[in-house]
Scaffold this active site. Structure first.
Site, PDB file in Angstrom:
ATOM      1  N   ARG A 146      11.159  -6.954  58.118  1.00 23.88           N
ATOM      2  CA  ARG A 146      10.022  -6.130  58.555  1.00 23.88           C
ATOM      3  C   ARG A 146      10.485  -4.716  58.880  1.00 23.88           C
ATOM      4  O   ARG A 146      10.043  -4.103  59.847  1.00 23.88           O
ATOM      5  CB  ARG A 146       9.329  -6.755  59.766  1.00 23.88           C
ATOM      6  CG  ARG A 146       8.802  -8.156  59.543  1.00 23.88           C
ATOM      7  CD  ARG A 146       7.727  -8.222  58.463  1.00 23.88           C
ATOM      8  NE  ARG A 146       7.332  -9.599  58.247  1.00 23.88           N
ATOM      9  CZ  ARG A 146       7.932 -10.412  57.379  1.00 23.88           C
ATOM     10  NH1 ARG A 146       8.933  -9.964  56.634  1.00 23.88           N
ATOM     11  NH2 ARG A 146       7.519 -11.652  57.228  1.00 23.88           N
ATOM     12  N   SER A 200      -0.619 -10.283  62.937  1.00 24.85           N
ATOM     13  CA  SER A 200       0.441 -10.562  63.909  1.00 24.85           C
ATOM     14  C   SER A 200       0.697  -9.320  64.762  1.00 24.85           C
ATOM     15  O   SER A 200       1.094  -8.284  64.230  1.00 24.85           O
ATOM     16  CB  SER A 200       1.727 -10.975  63.188  1.00 24.85           C
ATOM     17  OG  SER A 200       1.515 -12.144  62.421  1.00 24.85           O
ATOM     18  N   GLU A 243       4.604  -5.538  66.330  1.00 24.91           N
ATOM     19  CA  GLU A 243       4.650  -5.282  64.897  1.00 24.91           C
ATOM     20  C   GLU A 243       3.666  -4.183  64.539  1.00 24.91           C
ATOM     21  O   GLU A 243       3.839  -3.469  63.553  1.00 24.91           O
ATOM     22  CB  GLU A 243       4.343  -6.556  64.106  1.00 24.91           C
ATOM     23  CG  GLU A 243       4.529  -6.421  62.618  1.00 24.91           C
ATOM     24  CD  GLU A 243       4.568  -7.748  61.904  1.00 24.91           C
ATOM     25  OE1 GLU A 243       3.850  -7.884  60.889  1.00 24.91           O
ATOM     26  OE2 GLU A 243       5.304  -8.647  62.336  1.00 24.91           O
TER      27      GLU A 243
END
Length: 345
Positions: free
Chosen positions: A170, A244, A340
């Site tokens: 990520r 998320s 995130e």
């Protein structure tokens, strides 16, 4: 600056339609960018050179803490084109403003494999390489060829190769050294004309068996992933969310082994090197936060990793909830959750 670009300039413009959390915030100035030329014009215009700029795509990974000062650039560059092919692969170039899932469907319909496991991930193509999106055993870096971006300071167009993007979990160079220094306009992927399906992650294999599919195609994989995601994640049009909210934390194997002795049920997924990825949703659920509502915000009842706007939640209210969740996880497991979502400003 061209008349066309000037006509797009809006002041005190609502950003609520441009973020899937449905938070009300206003942009001091707002321009929708449909071409690379328009972007270069704005970045090199003396009127905009010295003001703060915020780049916005699909708004599926952002949380507006408050109104946004300066200029918001909404990147809406469209177009999907096959740029070349050989007997094994096809190279597909997409505008940064294309909805990611639309690109997935475009490729699946043509039998081009490699991104079917990434079906229904919200957001635009331009955001995909920034955080190296991934799901169900696949990541963008697995099929990435190159991207084109415009330097915010100079307006110069540059191509980035795979190595130059420095992809991680990520993560990419655009979240680190080059954060805010380039605006992505196009992304090129190398996809397979003879794809091998990936059914190894999560509930994909079990769902396929339930459907009686024994020899799955990439279309079967895509449809299965869509079903799984819809069963876990709320539709942003019905319940504001950014998917998320937290990253799945990565801990040392030593730390994970210590946790495993204390919490035998804790799941973990080994990554490259002596580190283990731990599902943030499991950690949050174990602290009792799954499905809780505080004011107008809450965690989703089907997936604790998702923070939702039950209507009228402010950015500050959502952040306060996120801090409570982070504190609970840290106190229980000694793990620091990281957002995130991109928190602006």
């Amino acid at each position: 600056m061209s008349d066309t670009t000037l006509m797009q300039l809006k002041e005190n413009h609502s950003l609520k339609p441009y973020n899937t959390l449905g938070v009300e915030a206003k942009a001091e100035q707002f321009i929708s960018i449909g071409t690379v030329d328009q972007l270069v014009q704005v970045l090199t215009d003396p009127n905009f050179r010295d003001i703060d700029k915020c780049v916005l795509g699909g708004g599926s990974n952002v949380l507006f803490r408050d109104d946004v000062k300066g200029l918001v650039l909404h990147i809406s560059i469209k177009g999907i084109h096959k740029v070349r092919e050989d007997k094994n692969h096809v190279w597909v170039r997409s505008g940064a403003g294309v909805i990611w899932h639309d690109l997935v469907l475009h490729c699946v319909e043509r039998g081009w494999g490699g991104i079917e496991n990434l079906s229904l991930i919200p957001g635009t193509v331009g955001a995909a390489p920034i955080q190296n999106i991934g799901a169900y055993g696949a990541e963008l870096k697995d099929v990435f060829e190159s991207l084109e971006a415009v330097e915010t300071e100079t307006g110069e167009v540059r191509t980035f190769t795979y190595d130059e993007c420095r992809f991680g979990y990520r993560d990419s160079i655009f979240k680190n050294e080059l954060k805010g220094k380039y605006i992505i306009t196009h992304c090129t992927l190398r996809l397979s004309r003879h794809p091998e399906v990936n059914t190894s992650y999560g509930a994909i294999q079990a769902r396929l068996e339930e459907r009686g599919v024994t020899d799955p195609t990439i279309r079967d994989i895509s449809e299965t992933v869509i079903d799984i995601r819809r069963s876990k994640l709320p539709d942003p049009d019905a319940l504001g969310n950014a998917g998320s909210f937290f990253k799945n934390p990565v801990v040392s194997k030593e730390k994970y082994d210590q946790l495993k002795r204390r919490y035998p049920e804790i799941p973990g997924y080994p990554l490259e090197g002596p580190v283990v990825k731990v599902p943030a949703g499991w950690l949050i659920e174990e602290t009792g936060w799954k499905g809780k509502v505080v004011g107008n915000a809450g965690t989703y009842h089907n997936q604790a990793l998702v923070i939702v706007n039950h209507g009228g939640a402010t950015g500050t209210e959502i952040l306060q909830l996120a801090e409570k969740v982070k504190t609970a996880v840290h106190e229980r497991f000694g793990i620091e959750l990281e957002p995130e979502v991109n928190i602006i400003p």
